[in-house]
Every structure is written in structure tokens, then in C-alpha cells.
Write an enzyme that holds these catalytic residues in place. Sequence first.
Site, PDB file in Angstrom:
ATOM      1  N   LEU A   1      -4.220   3.602  -2.855  1.00 21.51           N
ATOM      2  CA  LEU A   1      -5.362   4.090  -2.083  1.00 21.51           C
ATOM      3  C   LEU A   1      -4.822   5.028  -1.011  1.00 21.51           C
ATOM      4  O   LEU A   1      -3.731   4.808  -0.486  1.00 21.51           O
ATOM      5  CB  LEU A   1      -6.093   2.935  -1.385  1.00 21.51           C
ATOM      6  CG  LEU A   1      -6.915   1.969  -2.234  1.00 21.51           C
ATOM      7  CD1 LEU A   1      -7.561   0.918  -1.331  1.00 21.51           C
ATOM      8  CD2 LEU A   1      -7.991   2.689  -3.029  1.00 21.51           C
ATOM      9  N   ASP A   2      -5.589   6.047  -0.663  1.00 21.21           N
ATOM     10  CA  ASP A   2      -5.175   6.949   0.417  1.00 21.21           C
ATOM     11  C   ASP A   2      -4.971   6.155   1.705  1.00 21.21           C
ATOM     12  O   ASP A   2      -5.670   5.161   1.953  1.00 21.21           O
ATOM     13  CB  ASP A   2      -6.250   8.020   0.665  1.00 21.21           C
ATOM     14  CG  ASP A   2      -6.478   8.907  -0.546  1.00 21.21           C
ATOM     15  OD1 ASP A   2      -5.593   8.951  -1.422  1.00 21.21           O
ATOM     16  OD2 ASP A   2      -7.542   9.552  -0.613  1.00 21.21           O
ATOM     17  N   ARG A   3      -4.064   6.618   2.517  1.00 22.61           N
ATOM     18  CA  ARG A   3      -3.716   5.893   3.740  1.00 22.61           C
ATOM     19  C   ARG A   3      -4.926   5.565   4.640  1.00 22.61           C
ATOM     20  O   ARG A   3      -5.045   4.444   5.135  1.00 22.61           O
ATOM     21  CB  ARG A   3      -2.665   6.695   4.527  1.00 22.61           C
ATOM     22  CG  ARG A   3      -2.158   5.942   5.738  1.00 22.61           C
ATOM     23  CD  ARG A   3      -0.869   6.495   6.284  1.00 22.61           C
ATOM     24  NE  ARG A   3      -0.291   5.526   7.224  1.00 22.61           N
ATOM     25  CZ  ARG A   3       0.942   5.567   7.664  1.00 22.61           C
ATOM     26  NH1 ARG A   3       1.757   6.505   7.260  1.00 22.61           N
ATOM     27  NH2 ARG A   3       1.383   4.647   8.505  1.00 22.61           N
ATOM     28  N   THR A  46      -7.934   5.035   3.859  1.00 25.28           N
ATOM     29  CA  THR A  46      -8.949   4.298   3.105  1.00 25.28           C
ATOM     30  C   THR A  46      -8.641   2.802   3.142  1.00 25.28           C
ATOM     31  O   THR A  46      -7.488   2.401   3.278  1.00 25.28           O
ATOM     32  CB  THR A  46      -8.930   4.794   1.643  1.00 25.28           C
ATOM     33  OG1 THR A  46      -9.135   6.202   1.649  1.00 25.28           O
ATOM     34  CG2 THR A  46      -9.990   4.154   0.808  1.00 25.28           C
TER      35      THR A  46
END
Length: 229
Positions: A65-67, A69
Site C-alpha cells: 500500500l502507498d505510504r 494510505t
Amino acid sequence: MIHSTKDNLQVLFEDNHLIIVNKRPGDIVQGDKTGDNPLSEVVKQYIAEKYDKPGAVFLGVVHRLDRPTSGIVLFARTSKALSRLNKMFAERETEKTYWAIVKEMPPKTEDNLIHYLARNTKQNKSYAHDKQIPDSKKGILHYKLLKSLDNYFLLEIKLETGRHHQIRSQLAAIGCPIKGDLKYGFDRSNKDGSIHLHARKLKFVHPVQREEIIIEALPPKDPIWDACL
């Protein structure tokens, strides 16, 4: 922002083959050039101490997951589970549901979005185009309006493809950047550097035991997320 440690880790599911956690915004799933302690290492430490494991702990990163998020991250605890999960994710045999909070009402209450996403690695950003361009990849998602808040809208998103920054880029392309997401056109950042994008639900078949597993994760504590529950 409180980063995950072995003591505050929110474990949603664990057995001999898998461990699933609810990632806090700001945590990185795997080590990167920042040198910050990644979630994968926090989970390894948790397993080592809980099960009194000497030596190195095996932990396979299945997806990221993107940081900024939050939400569900699945790790494999055995190499057998890792190879099977990698195949399932590659062949899109999992169902991932996200929640996103946006300030603008989307053009339709429910729609399929199809764009061609071109990644700019220098900017760490993906651009959504209506037509295919060189080096672009097709991105498909389905969104549905779940709730209208006073100033924001809660969308449920189901991904058909898993492209770099896909949800962030595609929602921005229809004029609905995610709350806090400066990179994709929201007007101001969240104080803690997060964005209001949350991996809410994951449905898949257990790679070893073969039964269906459905996991849900609560979003972070914050007045806007709280209003969605």
C-alpha cells in the site's frame, strides 16, 4: 503520526501460513531509500517474540500500500503460501475493496473508470489518459458513492487492475482527488501526511487450506472517517 511497533500492531488474522495487519498511514510496507523501519520488519519482530522463534523469521511481502494510505496488508509466513499468493494476486483472483474520501461529488453515483496510466518514476506519480499512449498500462476500477457527509463524499472502490497509484490517479482524472492528496491535486495536505484512502476489505481463498477468507479493517480514528462508520 504513530508508526506501527510490535506492541501496537493491529493484527486482523494470523495462522501458520499468513498474517494480515491493518496498516497505519505513514508506515512503509517494505524498506526503501528513507531507511525508515518498514512494517515487514515490525511484523517479523512481533512473530519472533510471540512464537519465541530464534534466528531469522521468514516473511513474504505479497502486495503493498502507498505510504500515506491505511488498511489491509497481507504477508506470507511460509514460502509455499508466498508463491501461491503471488500467483493469485497476479491472476487477479483476490477481491480488494477500498474506501476513499473526496471533496467533490463524482460525475455519477456509480461508474466503471477505464484509463491508461503512464508512470513517471522521477515524480513517483502516474498520469491517467483517456487513450493509450506509449508505455501506458490499462487501469480499470469500479466506484460507488456510499455516503454524503457535510463537506465530503465517501466512495467505495473495487480494483480490477493493480497499477501504481491507480485509485489516486483515476479519481483525480474525474475531478475527485482524495482528501489530503496534494500530489494528485487536493488543495491541502492532512496534518499527519496521510491521505483518506483505506484498504477496507480483502476477499481471497486461503493458499493452503483453500477456504474463503474475508477480512475487513476499520479506518484510522479521525472525525471524518468516524462519520463514515
